[in-house]
Enzyme design. Structure first.
Site, PDB file in Angstrom:
ATOM      1  CE1 TYR A 185      -3.580   2.695   0.999  1.00  0.00           C
ATOM      2  CE2 TYR A 185      -1.964   3.327   2.655  1.00  0.00           C
ATOM      3  CZ  TYR A 185      -3.118   3.594   1.940  1.00  0.00           C
ATOM      4  OH  TYR A 185      -3.803   4.770   2.166  1.00  0.00           O
ATOM      5  CE1 TYR A 237      -9.267  10.549   0.377  1.00  0.00           C
ATOM      6  CE2 TYR A 237      -9.069  12.913   0.497  1.00  0.00           C
ATOM      7  CZ  TYR A 237      -8.563  11.701   0.142  1.00  0.00           C
ATOM      8  OH  TYR A 237      -7.338  11.629  -0.446  1.00  0.00           O
ATOM      9  CB  VAL A 255      -2.775  13.677   1.398  1.00  0.00           C
ATOM     10  CG1 VAL A 255      -4.085  13.534   2.135  1.00  0.00           C
ATOM     11  CG2 VAL A 255      -1.952  12.406   1.470  1.00  0.00           C
TER      12      VAL A 255
HETATM   13  N1  GLN Z   1      -0.744   7.496   1.746  1.00  0.00           N
HETATM   14  C1  GLN Z   1      -1.770   8.257   2.347  1.00  0.00           C
HETATM   15  C2  GLN Z   1      -2.246   7.627   3.637  1.00  0.00           C
HETATM   16  O1  GLN Z   1      -2.458   6.470   3.682  1.00  0.00           O
HETATM   17  C3  GLN Z   1      -2.908   8.385   1.384  1.00  0.00           C
HETATM   18  C4  GLN Z   1      -4.071   9.137   1.977  1.00  0.00           C
HETATM   19  C5  GLN Z   1      -4.654  10.152   1.061  1.00  0.00           C
HETATM   20  O2  GLN Z   1      -4.146  10.508   0.015  1.00  0.00           O
HETATM   21  N2  GLN Z   1      -5.757  10.692   1.507  1.00  0.00           N
HETATM   22  O3  GLN Z   1      -2.433   8.266   4.620  1.00  0.00           O
END
Ligand code: GLN
Length: 309
Positions: A185, A237, A255
């Site tokens: 991941y 989200y 993010v």
């Molecule tokens: N790698 C980030 C995390 O797991 C991805 C989260 C995101 O982009 N909102 O926190």
């Protein structure tokens, strides 16, 4: 179109002072908060860009669309959706509240808990290698690679994701070794792209898996339909509902500051701006997309007689 994109950029820039660059992954805090860029592709292949469209950034949660595609391709619909749901959550992307209160399985593949399970469903000898191959293929760019520093930074600090993975294991949702799944991941989130790469990918999604430039069917239609539906309902989200009302374009943010967006009219769009709002979505990117939706009548449910304002 060039001048519309320039106007979108000016409009998006106005919002930058009211957000912040992500810093919970320390390496992401190095991004330049003044950056904002966009790339838009039409089905005939014409490409328009504005601003910092060539600045590379890590996909972060945008990777969740590719991992869902790969899981559906390799493990199939039944297996994937026995492990993860299809419902939007009203909680933030890295929430553990639903796991703690045993609302299982995780709500959808676009939030961290759901994506970690989705990654665990991928049937492949080396899931990350397959993932990278898929990203390169769908973005038509063989030079796309991992950003090692972002990967290491997230691996070192990703305790919240570790909590998620271990909670999922404790309820027998996550099979396999949590650290191994998390490592996959983290790798996927840290793949570096530009808006040009993601707009090319979005073009394929926007055309139901058929690449309008080469005429090749790159993805099966049923997979694209699922991915775009979940982008519209869950891709931003706990701001997905508001963004669906205001822009109405199936989109997925990360993010790292990227947003990938696919329109009903067959356009692929990607934006980059590392300054995020409180929900973790690029503040410049969301506003540019809202602006374009209104100017170009891109809302998925726009009336046929709608007059652009
Ligand atoms: N790698 C980030 C995390 O797991 C991805 C989260 C995101 O982009 N909102 O926190």
């Amino acid at each position: 179109m060039d001048s519309i994109l320039q106007d979108a950029l000016i409009y998006g820039k106005k919002y930058l002072p009211s957000g912040k660059v992500a810093n919970y992954i320390p390496e992401l805090a190095k991004a330049d908060p003044s950056h904002l860029g966009i790339c838009l592709m039409l089905p005939d292949g014409s490409t328009y860009q504005a601003g910092d469209f060539q600045v590379p950034f890590t996909m972060q949660s945008i990777a969740k669309t590719f991992s869902l595609i790969l899981a559906l391709k390799t493990a199939g619909y039944e297996t994937v959706f026995s492990k993860v749901g299809m419902e939007p959550t009203g909680d933030c992307f890295d929430s553990i509240v639903q796991l703690e209160t045993k609302q299982l399985p995780p709500f959808n593949p676009m939030i961290n808990a759901g994506a970690i399970v989705t990654v665990s469903c991928i049937k492949a000898q080396d899931p990350f290698e397959e993932f990278l191959a898929l990203v390169r293929q769908l973005c038509f760019n063989n030079t796309i690679a991992l950003n090692e520093s972002v990967y290491l930074s997230e691996k070192r600090t990703g305790m919240r994701n570790r909590s998620i993975a271990y909670l999922l294991q404790s309820d027998q949702i996550l099979e396999g070794e949590p650290e191994q799944v998390l490592d996959q991941y983290f790798h996927m989130c840290s793949v570096e792209v530009t808006t040009v790469d993601l707009a090319r990918y979005a073009l394929i999604l926007a055309n139901d898996g058929l690449d309008p430039i080469t005429g090749t069917q790159m993805l099966e239609e049923w997979i694209v339909r699922i991915v775009k539906t979940l982008m519209l309902t869950c891709g931003m989200y706990d701001e997905s509902g508001e963004f669906a009302v205001k822009a109405g374009i199936p989109s997925k943010s990360g993010v790292g500051g990227g947003i990938v967006a696919t329109t009903e009219q067959g356009m692929g769009i990607a934006t980059y701006g590392p300054v995020l709002n409180q929900k973790g979505n690029s503040i410049g990117g969301t506003h540019m997309l809202e602006y374009l939706s209104s100017k170009l009548n891109l809302h998925s449910f726009a009336s046929k007689t709608y007059t652009a304002v």
